[in-house]
Design an enzyme around this catalytic site. Structure first.
Site, mmCIF file in Angstrom:
data_model
loop_
_atom_site.group_PDB
_atom_site.id
_atom_site.type_symbol
_atom_site.label_atom_id
_atom_site.label_comp_id
_atom_site.label_asym_id
_atom_site.label_seq_id
_atom_site.Cartn_x
_atom_site.Cartn_y
_atom_site.Cartn_z
ATOM 1 N N ARG A 39 -17.378 25.257 -23.927
ATOM 2 C CA ARG A 39 -15.967 24.944 -23.567
ATOM 3 C C ARG A 39 -14.923 25.307 -24.646
ATOM 4 N NH1 ARG A 39 -19.191 22.297 -20.461
ATOM 5 N NH2 ARG A 39 -18.498 21.678 -18.188
ATOM 6 N N SER B 53 -20.109 21.827 -11.206
ATOM 7 C CA SER B 53 -19.168 21.447 -12.016
ATOM 8 C C SER B 53 -18.652 22.579 -13.002
ATOM 9 C CB SER B 53 -19.062 20.032 -12.806
ATOM 10 O OG SER B 53 -20.067 20.405 -13.692
ATOM 11 N N SER C 19 -21.057 15.866 -10.629
ATOM 12 C CA SER C 19 -20.962 16.149 -12.240
ATOM 13 C C SER C 19 -19.824 15.745 -12.622
ATOM 14 C CB SER C 19 -21.521 17.447 -12.674
ATOM 15 O OG SER C 19 -22.641 17.587 -12.160
ATOM 16 N N ARG D 212 -28.865 33.695 -8.882
ATOM 17 C CA ARG D 212 -28.063 32.381 -8.885
ATOM 18 C C ARG D 212 -26.900 32.747 -8.308
ATOM 19 N NH1 ARG D 212 -29.015 29.575 -14.798
ATOM 20 N NH2 ARG D 212 -27.940 27.831 -13.694
ATOM 21 N N ASP E 44 -28.607 16.702 -15.533
ATOM 22 C CA ASP E 44 -29.631 17.444 -16.492
ATOM 23 C C ASP E 44 -30.703 16.330 -17.129
ATOM 24 O OD1 ASP E 44 -28.636 19.745 -16.324
ATOM 25 O OD2 ASP E 44 -27.280 19.682 -17.798
#
Length: 424
Positions: free
Chosen positions: A27, A147, A174, A100, A291
């Site tokens: 991020r 998320s 999340s 994915r 996770d």
């Protein structure tokens, strides 16, 4: 490379520093890239995922970027490059990455004004992205999506002409990761509002330098598992007690599984200590912290604690289908989990005999390797295949395991040591 693992011969006592938070680092790298005049970030996690992000963000005129197996990088860079006016490129990854799904994010970006095309299969990478100034405005998303899709949209929202008013329908998955994103955006000078299920981010500019990246609470999960299975003493020097990371929940979860978290002081370490008072049965909703689920599944199974875990639906589209993979590998030590659905897994204590020393597969998934390795405390001599997968998030995990007294013996690979990813 494969390792045969033996537990410490003496009482387990170790002190270590965790890698910096991968989630915060990725991020920070995107926000920093969107901040005018900001110097390059240097103090971030150094692992496959962040190195992939750093590579993708390098000033370049390249028209093709391969991000490998880094799912966060694929999602964040898809949004980022959609805002880079005048640049056209193809964003691609591994064969697993091409399976994915990314349609939810692409559809959302297109609705906000982005120009993105599928190069091969509809709904999956690789993507051809033509950067432009996005219009922005109002958008509604299913709250059950990853998320990372939401965070990707939020971080580029200040770049949009109208900003972003994002409404999330249904139960939010999340949520702590979304709050982490908004907190880091605020630290960088962009205010937002999160009221009920609507997030509003105005058009604007990032202006501030982000504070230092914290140690990774997600990476701490392996050491909580080790503490629970060994009753030793593990001290971690760089965990933030007041953390924006959602996986800070780890300390509370393991307090029900026989591990107390003790804080030495403002600048001291974090001690993980054994507590004999574990709950008789463990029930956890992992919607906010998916996770952590693999580590807790293995911990409870090895301790003989029956459990029922929910909120696992997003694990099916990670590096592998994680719930199915854990269930398959625990069968090698006679533990028979019940995968009730993609969202629910349980164990009532059913065991069957096993006839050979387990050789665990990792499915190109770093968390599979790290959650299975502590089983050596109960089954000395287990083998972990393809140990290099930990480089995705925790490159020095094996070295720190050795420092804690475990013996790691390289063993030969076999032809069946590279199974395809588990899929339902």
């Amino acid at each position: 490379m494969n390792f045969q693992i033996f537990p410490p011969e003496d009482f387990l006592e170790t002190r270590l520093e965790l890698p910096l938070s991968k989630s915060m680092s990725n991020r920070a790298l995107i926000i920093n890239a969107l901040t005018p005049g900001a110097p390059a970030l240097t103090d971030v996690a150094l692992c496959d995922d962040t190195l992939s992000m750093i590579h993708g963000l390098k000033p370049s005129e390249a028209n093709f970027i391969n991000i490998g197996a880094a799912g966060t990088t694929m999602r964040f860079l898809t949004a980022y490059f959609a805002t880079r006016e005048g640049r056209t490129l193809v964003l691609d990854g591994t064969e697993r990455m091409r399976k994915r799904p990314i349609k939810v994010l692409v559809d959302a970006l297109r609705e906000l004004g982005a120009q993105i095309d599928y190069v091969m299969e509809e709904g999956y990478p690789p993507l051809r992205i033509t950067g432009k100034r996005l219009t922005g405005g109002k958008l509604t998303l299913d709250a059950s999506v990853s998320s990372q899709y939401i965070s990707a949209l939020l971080m580029i929202a200040p770049q949009m002409e109208k900003g972003l008013e994002l409404t999330l329908e249904g139960e939010i998955v999340s949520r702590p990761y979304i709050k982490m994103t908004l907190k880091m955006m605020e630290d960088a000078g962009v205010e937002s509002e999160f009221y009920n299920n609507t997030i509003t981010v105005p058009s604007g500019t990032y202006t501030s330098t982000l504070p230092p990246i914290e140690g990774d609470w997600s990476a701490a999960a392996a050491w909580y598992e080790i503490e629970a299975l060994s009753s030793g003493v593990v001290t971690i020097d760089n965990l933030a007690r007041e953390s924006c990371q959602g996986d800070r929940k780890l300390a509370d979860i393991y307090s029900h599984i026989g591990v107390d978290t003790e804080w030495e002081g403002e600048n001291g370490g974090t001690d993980l200590c054994a507590n004999p008072d574990a709950d008789a049965r463990i029930s956890i909703d992992f919607t906010d912290n998916p996770d952590l689920a693999q580590y807790v599944m293995v911990t409870c199974a090895m301790l003989g604690l029956p459990f029922r875990f929910t909120g696992l639906s997003t694990l099916a589209i990670k590096e592998t289908d994680r719930v199915t993979a854990v269930a398959k590998e625990l069968m090698k030590v006679g533990i028979m989990l019940t995968v009730e659905s993609k969202d629910v897994v349980s164990w009532e204590g059913r065991r069957v005999p096993y006839m050979e020393l387990p050789r665990f597969d990792t499915y190109d998934d770093h968390r599979m390797a790290m959650c299975l390795a502590p089983i050596a405390l109960y089954v000395p001599g287990i083998v972990i295949n393809n140990v290099e997968v930990v480089s995705k998030s925790y490159p020095n995990f094996w070295q720190q395991l050795a420092n804690a007294g475990f013996t790691l013996v390289p063993v030969e690979e076999r032809s069946e040591d590279n199974p395809e990813n588990v899929q339902e």
